[in-house]
Design a protein around this motif. Structure first.
Motif, mmCIF file in Angstrom:
data_model
loop_
_atom_site.group_PDB
_atom_site.id
_atom_site.type_symbol
_atom_site.label_atom_id
_atom_site.label_comp_id
_atom_site.label_asym_id
_atom_site.label_seq_id
_atom_site.Cartn_x
_atom_site.Cartn_y
_atom_site.Cartn_z
ATOM 1 N N VAL A 126 0.866 -1.175 0.000
ATOM 2 C CA VAL A 126 0.000 0.000 0.000
ATOM 3 C C VAL A 126 0.901 1.222 0.000
ATOM 4 C CG1 VAL A 126 -1.699 1.343 1.281
ATOM 5 C CG2 VAL A 126 -1.867 -1.131 1.244
ATOM 6 N N ILE A 127 0.664 2.113 -0.935
ATOM 7 C CA ILE A 127 1.361 3.389 -0.914
ATOM 8 C C ILE A 127 0.330 4.458 -0.593
ATOM 9 C CG2 ILE A 127 3.095 2.641 -2.575
ATOM 10 C CD1 ILE A 127 1.604 4.274 -4.707
ATOM 11 N N GLY A 128 0.788 5.534 -0.015
ATOM 12 C CA GLY A 128 -0.173 6.564 0.333
ATOM 13 C C GLY A 128 0.484 7.799 0.903
ATOM 14 N N GLN A 151 9.566 12.436 -4.488
ATOM 15 C CA GLN A 151 10.718 11.984 -5.267
ATOM 16 C C GLN A 151 11.260 10.665 -4.721
ATOM 17 O OE1 GLN A 151 10.240 15.098 -4.207
ATOM 18 N NE2 GLN A 151 9.829 16.039 -6.224
ATOM 19 N N GLU A 152 11.299 10.533 -3.404
ATOM 20 C CA GLU A 152 11.767 9.283 -2.799
ATOM 21 C C GLU A 152 10.787 8.144 -3.076
ATOM 22 O OE1 GLU A 152 14.271 10.991 1.050
ATOM 23 O OE2 GLU A 152 12.095 10.726 1.181
ATOM 24 N N LEU A 153 9.504 8.469 -3.092
ATOM 25 C CA LEU A 153 8.499 7.447 -3.395
ATOM 26 C C LEU A 153 8.672 6.918 -4.811
ATOM 27 C CD1 LEU A 153 5.853 5.933 -2.595
ATOM 28 C CD2 LEU A 153 4.601 7.889 -3.535
ATOM 29 N N THR A 154 8.951 7.822 -5.747
ATOM 30 C CA THR A 154 9.084 7.409 -7.150
ATOM 31 C C THR A 154 10.362 6.611 -7.410
ATOM 32 O OG1 THR A 154 10.078 9.570 -7.671
ATOM 33 C CG2 THR A 154 7.698 9.321 -8.022
ATOM 34 N N ARG A 155 11.266 6.579 -6.469
ATOM 35 C CA ARG A 155 12.439 5.711 -6.615
ATOM 36 C C ARG A 155 12.063 4.240 -6.421
ATOM 37 N NH1 ARG A 155 16.490 9.251 -2.737
ATOM 38 N NH2 ARG A 155 16.556 11.139 -4.054
ATOM 39 N N HIS A 156 10.985 4.022 -5.669
ATOM 40 C CA HIS A 156 10.518 2.659 -5.418
ATOM 41 C C HIS A 156 9.340 2.278 -6.324
ATOM 42 C CE1 HIS A 156 12.881 2.467 -1.658
ATOM 43 N NE2 HIS A 156 12.514 3.730 -1.483
ATOM 44 N N ILE A 157 8.524 3.262 -6.664
ATOM 45 C CA ILE A 157 7.316 3.025 -7.453
ATOM 46 C C ILE A 157 7.354 3.900 -8.696
ATOM 47 C CG2 ILE A 157 4.792 2.998 -7.438
ATOM 48 C CD1 ILE A 157 5.968 1.117 -5.386
#
Length: 212
Positions: A126-128, A151-157
């Protein structure tokens, strides 16, 4: 507002609406009905109440069944919940805008991620967005990474797969199809109850007259 207060409010509202609707039918039934006028006036008076009570009762039963099957809240009161995966759920109290991720089978009710406002289920994760930052929650092992920037989230997703929705939308989407089906079933049940009311009220009365 608690569930009991909500149910009491709707019970009173349905009772008053049934009474008012029934009274409104009396002048029309008096003018239009020539044969068995008194009996048809009574049936016209009872029809709105029968329809409203049947639909309300059927809806409540369907809401309970849907809640059990989907693992959501009933839909009445001041608490919201929607199943995620592997016994995790999103739950809110008082207002759906802010929720928390927790385990259903946790007797302590520990909130693992709080202040959740937006989320999306992607496979076993779950991302949020929570408390102004982003998070990733693993639904297999419960490990979560908090306080991420976008930006950190988009490194994983991958950014192209990120489509967060607010809590209210997520709660609604989880039961939308089930509620639509339940609504159709309740309408059919309501139509059947009204038909039975008139069937028994008219033909049952005529049969008794013939026996006499």
């Amino acid at each position: 507002m608690g569930m009991i207060l909500v149910l009491a409010f709707w019970a009173v509202a349905i009772l008053l609406l049934s009474l008012a609707s029934g009274l409104l039918t009396l002048p029309f039934s008096c003018l239009l009905c020539k044969r068995q006028r008194k009996r048809k006036m009574l049936l016209c008076f009872l029809t709105p109440g029968t329809a409203l009570c049947t639909y309300a009762a059927g809806s409540f039963v369907c809401m309970v069944v849907i809640a059990v099957i989907l693992g959501t809240d009933i839909g009445i009161g001041d608490s919201w919940s929607a199943a995620l995966k592997n016994h995790y759920e999103l739950a809110s109290t008082d207002a759906p805008e802010n929720g928390g991720i927790c385990r259903k089978d946790d007797p302590c009710g520990e909130v693992l991620v709080s202040e959740v406002t937006h989320l999306q289920v992607l496979g076993d994760s779950v991302i949020g967005k929570a408390d102004g930052s982003y998070f990733i929650f693993n639904l297999k092992n419960g490990i979560h990474t908090d306080s991420l920037t976008y930006q950190e989230l988009t490194r994983h997703i991958s950014p192209s797969t990120i489509h967060l929705v607010d809590n209210s939308t997520y709660y609604r989407e989880q039961r939308k199809t089930a509620y639509a089906i339940a609504g159709i079933l309740c309408l059919l049940l309501t139509a059947l109850s009204v038909w039975l009311l008139w069937r028994i009220g008219l033909h049952g009365f005529q049969k008794k007259l013939q026996e006499l």
